[in-house]
Design a protein around this motif. Sequence first.
Motif, PDB file in Angstrom:
ATOM      1  N   LEU A  53       0.836  -1.205   0.000  1.00 46.83           N
ATOM      2  CA  LEU A  53       0.000   0.000   0.000  1.00 46.83           C
ATOM      3  C   LEU A  53       0.866   1.248   0.000  1.00 46.83           C
ATOM      4  O   LEU A  53       0.590   2.202  -0.734  1.00 46.83           O
ATOM      5  N   SER A  54       1.928   1.242   0.801  1.00 43.40           N
ATOM      6  CA  SER A  54       2.821   2.401   0.879  1.00 43.40           C
ATOM      7  C   SER A  54       3.477   2.697  -0.464  1.00 43.40           C
ATOM      8  O   SER A  54       3.796   3.854  -0.764  1.00 43.40           O
ATOM      9  N   TYR A  55       3.677   1.658  -1.274  1.00 43.97           N
ATOM     10  CA  TYR A  55       4.293   1.838  -2.589  1.00 43.97           C
ATOM     11  C   TYR A  55       3.269   2.164  -3.676  1.00 43.97           C
ATOM     12  O   TYR A  55       3.450   3.105  -4.450  1.00 43.97           O
ATOM     13  N   SER A  56       2.195   1.391  -3.733  1.00 41.61           N
ATOM     14  CA  SER A  56       1.308   1.450  -4.895  1.00 41.61           C
ATOM     15  C   SER A  56       0.530   2.755  -4.983  1.00 41.61           C
ATOM     16  O   SER A  56       0.367   3.308  -6.083  1.00 41.61           O
ATOM     17  N   PHE A  99       2.281   7.404   5.044  1.00 39.83           N
ATOM     18  CA  PHE A  99       2.150   5.951   4.985  1.00 39.83           C
ATOM     19  C   PHE A  99       2.920   5.255   6.102  1.00 39.83           C
ATOM     20  O   PHE A  99       2.553   4.149   6.505  1.00 39.83           O
ATOM     21  N   THR A 100       3.951   5.899   6.614  1.00 38.31           N
ATOM     22  CA  THR A 100       4.598   5.355   7.804  1.00 38.31           C
ATOM     23  C   THR A 100       3.654   5.454   8.992  1.00 38.31           C
ATOM     24  O   THR A 100       3.530   4.504   9.780  1.00 38.31           O
ATOM     25  N   ILE A 136       8.320  -1.123  10.069  1.00 36.05           N
ATOM     26  CA  ILE A 136       7.861   0.266  10.074  1.00 36.05           C
ATOM     27  C   ILE A 136       8.882   1.159   9.375  1.00 36.05           C
ATOM     28  O   ILE A 136       8.530   2.059   8.599  1.00 36.05           O
ATOM     29  N   ALA A 137      10.169   0.917   9.615  1.00 35.56           N
ATOM     30  CA  ALA A 137      11.218   1.702   8.959  1.00 35.56           C
ATOM     31  C   ALA A 137      11.195   1.523   7.446  1.00 35.56           C
ATOM     32  O   ALA A 137      11.642   2.411   6.698  1.00 35.56           O
ATOM     33  N   LEU A 138      10.665   0.394   6.966  1.00 37.99           N
ATOM     34  CA  LEU A 138      10.595   0.124   5.530  1.00 37.99           C
ATOM     35  C   LEU A 138       9.574   1.005   4.822  1.00 37.99           C
ATOM     36  O   LEU A 138       9.764   1.359   3.650  1.00 37.99           O
TER      37      LEU A 138
END
Length: 222
Positions: A53-56, A99-100, A136-138
């Motif tokens: 989700l954070s990427y897309s 997103f984090t 989470i750091a990712l």
Amino acid sequence: ASSVAKEALKSHAGVAVRSCLNNTIELISPAVSLGIGVNAAAVFNFFNEAGSLSYSVPNLCSAAVMVIGPRLVAQGRLEEFETLIQFHRGFAALCAVLFTLLAYLTTHVSLTDEFTNEVDKEVFAVLANRVYPAAIALQPFRALVGVYGPVLMACQGFVPWGMMVAALFFIVYLPCTIIAAVLQDVEIVIYAQLVYNSLHFIGLYYLVHFKFLPVILRSSDV
């Protein structure tokens, strides 16, 4: 004509390499986590879905820059092109924060109840707590890569991107993931993705702001 064809072939090859290796990562990591164990796979998949989700979402929101950017450059509207790139730099930072935060809040919403049964809950919680900081750091790096990929495409950086992804895949991601499989440690699987994505973003940022953008802007002086 032949030189144009060669450049087009190189560009397509760069995109193909990047796409194939990124998709290969999406196959290898879940398979390795499942090989470690069912609970390890459950933990990995939970945090991996957050990463997807954070990427897309940032990636889709930034897709238009791939079309608008080259048109602005072709029309000589370089000030507008620079503004477009700077806008996406700010947008990338915003997505990284949002997103984090979303991933952080999501992990506290009935995490064990949603992903485990009563028998596996205790084991799942222990594993999830171990990998939680890395997962989470990712998230910010996934969001940053999601935005900066299209931005680099707008700068026509196809070939260097493919070369960078290939280097990171074989030098960083693959050895770390093999070690994770040998040691049966899902935490290393997630750290492999964290290192890969953080270096991926650093490379994208360098290529955009220190390699391609200065050259494009200097072309107005020629």
